[in-house]
Design a protein around this motif. Structure first.
Motif, PDB file in Angstrom:
ATOM      1  N   VAL A  85      15.660   8.017   8.497  1.00  0.00           N
ATOM      2  CA  VAL A  85      15.126   9.294   8.006  1.00  0.00           C
ATOM      3  C   VAL A  85      13.680   9.477   8.459  1.00  0.00           C
ATOM      4  O   VAL A  85      13.278  10.577   8.866  1.00  0.00           O
ATOM      5  CB  VAL A  85      15.263   9.381   6.469  1.00  0.00           C
ATOM      6  CG1 VAL A  85      14.511  10.573   5.920  1.00  0.00           C
ATOM      7  CG2 VAL A  85      16.741   9.448   6.096  1.00  0.00           C
ATOM      8  N   ALA A  86      12.898   8.405   8.437  1.00  0.00           N
ATOM      9  CA  ALA A  86      11.509   8.500   8.901  1.00  0.00           C
ATOM     10  C   ALA A  86      11.492   8.936  10.366  1.00  0.00           C
ATOM     11  O   ALA A  86      10.683   9.785  10.768  1.00  0.00           O
ATOM     12  CB  ALA A  86      10.803   7.156   8.721  1.00  0.00           C
ATOM     13  N   GLN A  87      12.423   8.375  11.133  1.00  0.00           N
ATOM     14  CA  GLN A  87      12.526   8.719  12.555  1.00  0.00           C
ATOM     15  C   GLN A  87      12.873  10.202  12.728  1.00  0.00           C
ATOM     16  O   GLN A  87      12.239  10.905  13.506  1.00  0.00           O
ATOM     17  CB  GLN A  87      13.632   7.867  13.155  1.00  0.00           C
ATOM     18  CG  GLN A  87      13.410   7.458  14.578  1.00  0.00           C
ATOM     19  CD  GLN A  87      14.466   6.442  15.009  1.00  0.00           C
ATOM     20  OE1 GLN A  87      15.555   6.370  14.417  1.00  0.00           O
ATOM     21  NE2 GLN A  87      14.142   5.662  16.015  1.00  0.00           N
ATOM     22  N   GLU A  88      13.861  10.657  11.958  1.00  0.00           N
ATOM     23  CA  GLU A  88      14.279  12.061  12.045  1.00  0.00           C
ATOM     24  C   GLU A  88      13.147  13.001  11.680  1.00  0.00           C
ATOM     25  O   GLU A  88      13.013  14.085  12.239  1.00  0.00           O
ATOM     26  CB  GLU A  88      15.463  12.324  11.105  1.00  0.00           C
ATOM     27  CG  GLU A  88      16.754  11.711  11.590  1.00  0.00           C
ATOM     28  CD  GLU A  88      17.914  12.021  10.657  1.00  0.00           C
ATOM     29  OE1 GLU A  88      17.733  12.844   9.740  1.00  0.00           O
ATOM     30  OE2 GLU A  88      18.985  11.439  10.853  1.00  0.00           O
ATOM     31  N   MET A  89      12.335  12.595  10.711  1.00  0.00           N
ATOM     32  CA  MET A  89      11.263  13.484  10.245  1.00  0.00           C
ATOM     33  C   MET A  89       9.982  13.295  11.060  1.00  0.00           C
ATOM     34  O   MET A  89       8.969  13.943  10.772  1.00  0.00           O
ATOM     35  CB  MET A  89      10.985  13.221   8.756  1.00  0.00           C
ATOM     36  CG  MET A  89      12.109  13.704   7.840  1.00  0.00           C
ATOM     37  SD  MET A  89      11.898  13.171   6.110  1.00  0.00           S
ATOM     38  CE  MET A  89      10.339  13.910   5.687  1.00  0.00           C
ATOM     39  N   HIS A  90      10.021  12.371  12.012  1.00  0.00           N
ATOM     40  CA  HIS A  90       8.848  12.064  12.829  1.00  0.00           C
ATOM     41  C   HIS A  90       7.661  11.661  11.964  1.00  0.00           C
ATOM     42  O   HIS A  90       6.552  12.156  12.130  1.00  0.00           O
ATOM     43  CB  HIS A  90       8.467  13.254  13.722  1.00  0.00           C
ATOM     44  CG  HIS A  90       9.555  13.624  14.671  1.00  0.00           C
ATOM     45  ND1 HIS A  90       9.888  12.867  15.766  1.00  0.00           N
ATOM     46  CD2 HIS A  90      10.435  14.651  14.651  1.00  0.00           C
ATOM     47  CE1 HIS A  90      10.895  13.414  16.398  1.00  0.00           C
ATOM     48  NE2 HIS A  90      11.258  14.501  15.741  1.00  0.00           N
ATOM     49  N   VAL A  91       7.918  10.805  11.003  1.00  0.00           N
ATOM     50  CA  VAL A  91       6.825  10.309  10.162  1.00  0.00           C
ATOM     51  C   VAL A  91       6.846   8.779  10.200  1.00  0.00           C
ATOM     52  O   VAL A  91       7.824   8.173  10.627  1.00  0.00           O
ATOM     53  CB  VAL A  91       6.960  10.793   8.697  1.00  0.00           C
ATOM     54  CG1 VAL A  91       6.862  12.302   8.613  1.00  0.00           C
ATOM     55  CG2 VAL A  91       8.260  10.292   8.072  1.00  0.00           C
ATOM     56  N   THR A  92       5.751   8.200   9.765  1.00  0.00           N
ATOM     57  CA  THR A  92       5.656   6.744   9.767  1.00  0.00           C
ATOM     58  C   THR A  92       6.389   6.171   8.556  1.00  0.00           C
ATOM     59  O   THR A  92       6.151   6.618   7.426  1.00  0.00           O
ATOM     60  CB  THR A  92       4.182   6.320   9.710  1.00  0.00           C
ATOM     61  OG1 THR A  92       3.474   7.035  10.709  1.00  0.00           O
ATOM     62  CG2 THR A  92       4.037   4.826   9.946  1.00  0.00           C
ATOM     63  N   LEU A  93       7.248   5.225   8.799  1.00  0.00           N
ATOM     64  CA  LEU A  93       7.958   4.581   7.698  1.00  0.00           C
ATOM     65  C   LEU A  93       6.948   3.908   6.777  1.00  0.00           C
ATOM     66  O   LEU A  93       6.067   3.187   7.230  1.00  0.00           O
ATOM     67  CB  LEU A  93       8.951   3.550   8.251  1.00  0.00           C
ATOM     68  CG  LEU A  93       9.816   2.825   7.217  1.00  0.00           C
ATOM     69  CD1 LEU A  93      10.734   3.791   6.492  1.00  0.00           C
ATOM     70  CD2 LEU A  93      10.625   1.713   7.865  1.00  0.00           C
ATOM     71  N   GLY A  94       7.069   4.195   5.492  1.00  0.00           N
ATOM     72  CA  GLY A  94       6.137   3.590   4.543  1.00  0.00           C
ATOM     73  C   GLY A  94       5.126   4.609   4.029  1.00  0.00           C
ATOM     74  O   GLY A  94       4.392   4.339   3.090  1.00  0.00           O
ATOM     75  N   VAL A  95       5.082   5.789   4.687  1.00  0.00           N
ATOM     76  CA  VAL A  95       4.165   6.819   4.203  1.00  0.00           C
ATOM     77  C   VAL A  95       4.983   7.917   3.495  1.00  0.00           C
ATOM     78  O   VAL A  95       5.332   7.753   2.333  1.00  0.00           O
ATOM     79  CB  VAL A  95       3.283   7.382   5.336  1.00  0.00           C
ATOM     80  CG1 VAL A  95       2.220   8.322   4.766  1.00  0.00           C
ATOM     81  CG2 VAL A  95       2.595   6.220   6.061  1.00  0.00           C
ATOM     82  N   GLN A  96       5.375   8.955   4.196  1.00  0.00           N
ATOM     83  CA  GLN A  96       6.156  10.015   3.522  1.00  0.00           C
ATOM     84  C   GLN A  96       7.552   9.530   3.113  1.00  0.00           C
ATOM     85  O   GLN A  96       8.092   9.941   2.097  1.00  0.00           O
ATOM     86  CB  GLN A  96       6.301  11.248   4.428  1.00  0.00           C
ATOM     87  CG  GLN A  96       5.002  11.988   4.657  1.00  0.00           C
ATOM     88  CD  GLN A  96       4.295  11.473   5.896  1.00  0.00           C
ATOM     89  OE1 GLN A  96       4.522  10.336   6.338  1.00  0.00           O
ATOM     90  NE2 GLN A  96       3.430  12.289   6.448  1.00  0.00           N
ATOM     91  N   VAL A  97       8.118   8.695   3.956  1.00  0.00           N
ATOM     92  CA  VAL A  97       9.431   8.105   3.666  1.00  0.00           C
ATOM     93  C   VAL A  97       9.266   6.595   3.607  1.00  0.00           C
ATOM     94  O   VAL A  97       8.660   6.002   4.502  1.00  0.00           O
ATOM     95  CB  VAL A  97      10.448   8.460   4.776  1.00  0.00           C
ATOM     96  CG1 VAL A  97      11.786   7.785   4.489  1.00  0.00           C
ATOM     97  CG2 VAL A  97      10.620   9.967   4.877  1.00  0.00           C
ATOM     98  N   GLY A  98       9.779   5.987   2.550  1.00  0.00           N
ATOM     99  CA  GLY A  98       9.624   4.540   2.430  1.00  0.00           C
ATOM    100  C   GLY A  98      10.793   3.914   1.721  1.00  0.00           C
ATOM    101  O   GLY A  98      11.761   4.592   1.360  1.00  0.00           O
ATOM    102  N   THR A 111       4.389   8.563  -0.753  1.00  0.00           N
ATOM    103  CA  THR A 111       5.813   8.582  -0.393  1.00  0.00           C
ATOM    104  C   THR A 111       6.573   9.640  -1.187  1.00  0.00           C
ATOM    105  O   THR A 111       6.482   9.693  -2.413  1.00  0.00           O
ATOM    106  CB  THR A 111       6.432   7.188  -0.613  1.00  0.00           C
ATOM    107  OG1 THR A 111       5.726   6.254   0.196  1.00  0.00           O
ATOM    108  CG2 THR A 111       7.906   7.182  -0.246  1.00  0.00           C
ATOM    109  N   ARG A 112       7.313  10.505  -0.472  1.00  0.00           N
ATOM    110  CA  ARG A 112       8.068  11.565  -1.121  1.00  0.00           C
ATOM    111  C   ARG A 112       9.562  11.236  -1.228  1.00  0.00           C
ATOM    112  O   ARG A 112      10.238  11.684  -2.130  1.00  0.00           O
ATOM    113  CB  ARG A 112       7.896  12.897  -0.373  1.00  0.00           C
ATOM    114  CG  ARG A 112       6.442  13.324  -0.166  1.00  0.00           C
ATOM    115  CD  ARG A 112       5.697  13.550  -1.474  1.00  0.00           C
ATOM    116  NE  ARG A 112       6.415  14.397  -2.411  1.00  0.00           N
ATOM    117  CZ  ARG A 112       6.523  15.723  -2.312  1.00  0.00           C
ATOM    118  NH1 ARG A 112       5.952  16.352  -1.305  1.00  0.00           N
ATOM    119  NH2 ARG A 112       7.193  16.407  -3.206  1.00  0.00           N
TER     120      ARG A 112
END
Length: 658
Positions: A85-98, A111-112
């Motif tokens: 999911v972090a990859q799909e959202m182009h975000v760093t794992l552990g920040v917005q998605v963790g 983290t949301r």
DNA sequence: GAGCACTGC
């Protein structure tokens, strides 16, 4: 976004199904979730529910001011889905998605979307009863009915009652028994999602077989002889059967070649089960060499935990090895039992991941129809001491009245409450004692939490920590077929006449003395499981940290093992037994007769008085993981159990905590 | 003198 999101099974599927089915019902789904407190979502394999729904909810703004929790029964799933999911959202794992799993929290205040194991969310609820940080809680893989998911069902339902309009719950399941979930939650509607599974042709036998192992062998050879290329996944119940077929398949297949069936590809058996070392497990993911067909011989690890690529044929004898717990005897047994319909479907589905497949069910179609729809949920198959303790901590005064989706038997609940009372976790009025509140903080079974806290009072917390950590991991011994003698020789220097716990403590201490870089090799030489010992190190550190937070004194008893044995007795006293003239033992609490398991270092030694961890019922009742104690310690450690019940007073250890 | 499926905190 959806066009490039899917990195799962194959390109062919994209042509086949267009885009992810969930994308088509996105708006409808969000509308339903907004409208209802709880929504039930039934999605077949590959529907994209685990990865897509949390993103939809985040985009919709429904989680504004908070966070979305998504639970998974397994660590690997929580970690890998979060990564995707972090990859799909182009975000760093552990920040917005963790994600947050034991020993590994890759999330932060920002983290949301937070993927967690279900056990982890239960732990959070124990610490913060309101789970305030979450605006949306998604319980994924709910059909697996793990003990933790079942607790969460009750927790979130209760939370919604007090946090009205402020907590959305989505229950996601792969099976069609969603009516039960909807009924429990009073959910308005159930939404079904299409999966992306290829068709699997089901084949049954016309007559039942005598030996399912033999039938698996025959089926594998027949598929190999008559079916087009594609790997075979065969389900068996345990290591022994897998190793037997690993030997028999090349023998018999070789025979086929010799009898003139030339041009035939070679059959390569590949075993997979949990106890297999990781390097050997990795072999199932390697493609078969050219001209070869793989036969994966698997336990039910291949049902859900591991997905093997290349499988086109599934062979399912219809049996599984399952653990069951008897509240009456307090004993565990491991038995080969028929699978459920849901399990049989899960198994055959493994043939349709990459293309149309075939599943060979080695029983009659009528037999399938007669199978139970699903296996009993875990809550009805295990000791409930930990569950009852946790419910008390959650403020549920009468755990019997908890809102269970499937109620465990009253006798199992009462037995668990009795144990907690005897351990001193509950007072006479049934409320948690200070000791009980300490116990609930420790992520181990209540009996072991008691061993830790008693160990602290007896001046041996260091040793108690190691012993309890070792009891919380997979077995540390490796005994392969044909090498028992050399293994026994390698373990000899560690063996203690005081029993298995102290023997394992000796092994653990020696393990720690070995340089880190050499530990793996040292384990191989000593026929010990490196993974288990390493895990014990991690668990010990975590437990030590909890004891520190509880301000429990840390001390070592040095070479005097008596305090440690007394600490073990403080937790395991219901499993105290004395020697009888016929060399068997009688349990003090129930008068059952047991024998020391042949795997114990005390087997054949006949100590007059013992305690043990586990009662295993096979052909007989066996005590496993045994330690020698003094009979004179019994009355003062657990008077409730060893004196007349009417005159029983609280155990001396409890006094310090009141 | 037996034999341990699989998760998880």
């Amino acid at each position: 976004m959806l066009g490039r999101t899917d990195d799962r099974p194959t390109q062919a599927l994209a042509d086949h199904a267009g885009c992810l089915p969930i994308a088509e019902v996105r708006d409808e789904l969000l509308r339903l979730i907004k409208m209802h407190d709880t929504t039930i979502l039934v999605g077949e394999t590959g529907s994209g529910k685990s990865t897509q729904l949390p993103q939809f909810i985040l985009q919709s703004g429904m989680a504004r001011g908070g966070c979305i929790a998504v639970t998974q029964p397994r660590r690997v799933a929580a970690i890998s889905v979060a990564g995707r999911v972090a990859q799909e959202m182009h975000v760093t794992l552990g920040v917005q998605v963790g994600y947050s799993v034991r020993f590994d929290d890759t999330s932060c205040a920002r983290t949301r979307i937070r993927y967690l194991t279900d056990g982890m969310l239960v732990r959070e609820a124990l610490a913060d009863g309101d789970l305030k940080r979450y605006k949306v809680i998604i319980l994924d893989e709910a059909h697996e009915r793990t003990l933790s998911t079942d607790i969460l069902f009750g927790i979130v339902k209760r939370l919604q009652a007090c946090r009205r309009q402020d907590l959305k719950v989505v229950v996601m399941s792969a099976t069609l028994d969603a009516a039960k979930f909807a009924d429990f939650f009073g959910a308005g509607r159930v939404l079904h999602l299409l999966g992306r599974q290829y068709p699997v042709e089901l084949l049954y036998l016309p007559e039942p077989v005598d030996s399912y192992v033999d039938a698996v062998l025959k089926a594998v050879l027949q598929i190999h002889a008559h079916q087009p290329p594609g790997d075979i996944l065969a389900f068996l119940t345990g290591q022994e059967e897998i190793e037997a077929l690993q030997r028999l398949i090349p023998e018999r297949a070789g025979h086929m070649h010799a009898s003139g069936d030339s041009g035939q590809a070679t059959l390569v058996p590949v075993p997979i089960f949990a106890a297999l070392p990781p390097e050997q497990q990795a072999k199932v993911f390697e493609a078969a060499p050219p001209g070869c067909r793989k036969v994966i011989l698997a336990t039910n690890i291949a049902e859900t935990s591991i997905t093997v690529p290349g499988v086109r044929y599934v062979v399912d004898p219809g049996f599984v090895k399952a653990r069951s717990y008897s509240a009456r005897t307090g004993g565990d047994s491991l038995q080969v039992v028929p699978v459920s319909k849901a399990q049989a479907r899960q198994r055959s589905g493994r043939a349709g991941r990459e293309g149309p497949g075939k599943a060979f069910r080695l029983y009659k179609e009528e037999t399938f129809q007669a199978l139970p729809a699903a296996s009993a949920p875990e809550i009805q198959r295990v000791s409930l001491a930990l569950l009852m303790l946790q419910l008390k901590q959650l403020g549920i005064e009468q755990p019997q009245d908890f809102d269970f989706m499937d109620r465990p038997s009253t006798s199992a609940m009462l037995r668990a409450l009795e144990l907690l009372l005897a351990l001193g976790a509950l007072g006479a009025e049934g409320a948690l004692t200070p000791l009980g509140r300490h116990m609930v903080r420790l992520p181990v079974e209540p009996v072991f939490a008691k061993v830790l806290l008693a160990g602290a009072q007896l001046g041996c917390s260091q040793e108690a920590l190691s012993v309890v950590a070792l009891s919380s991991t997979d077995p540390i011994y490796i005994a392969n077929r044909g090498m028992q003698d050399s293994a026994a020789q390698a373990w000899k220097p560690f063996m203690s006449a005081l029993g298995d716990h102290i023997t394992k403590l000796n092994i653990y201490s020696s393990f720690l003395e070995v340089r880190k870089a050499d530990r793996r090799r040292w384990c191989t030489e000593h026929h010990l499981n490196f993974r288990s010992l390493k895990k014990a190190v991690d668990i010990r550190a975590q437990l030590a940290e909890h004891l520190k937070q509880l301000k429990v004194p840390m001390a070592s008893c040095g070479s005097d093992m008596a305090p440690l044995r007394q600490a073990l007795l403080s937790g395991l006293f219901i499993n105290a037994a004395v020697l009888l003239p016929d060399n068997t033992y009688r349990l003090q609490a129930s008068s059952q007769k047991v024998m020391i398991h042949p795997s114990s270092v005390l087997h054949g030694r006949k100590p007059p008085c013992i305690i043990f961890e586990e009662l295993l019922r096979t052909t007989r009742s066996y005590a496993r993981n045994v330690t020698v104690i003094e009979a004179s310690w019994l009355p003062e450690t657990a008077p409730m159990y060893f004196c007349s019940k009417s005159t029983a007073t609280a155990a001396p250890l409890r006094e310090g905590w009141q």
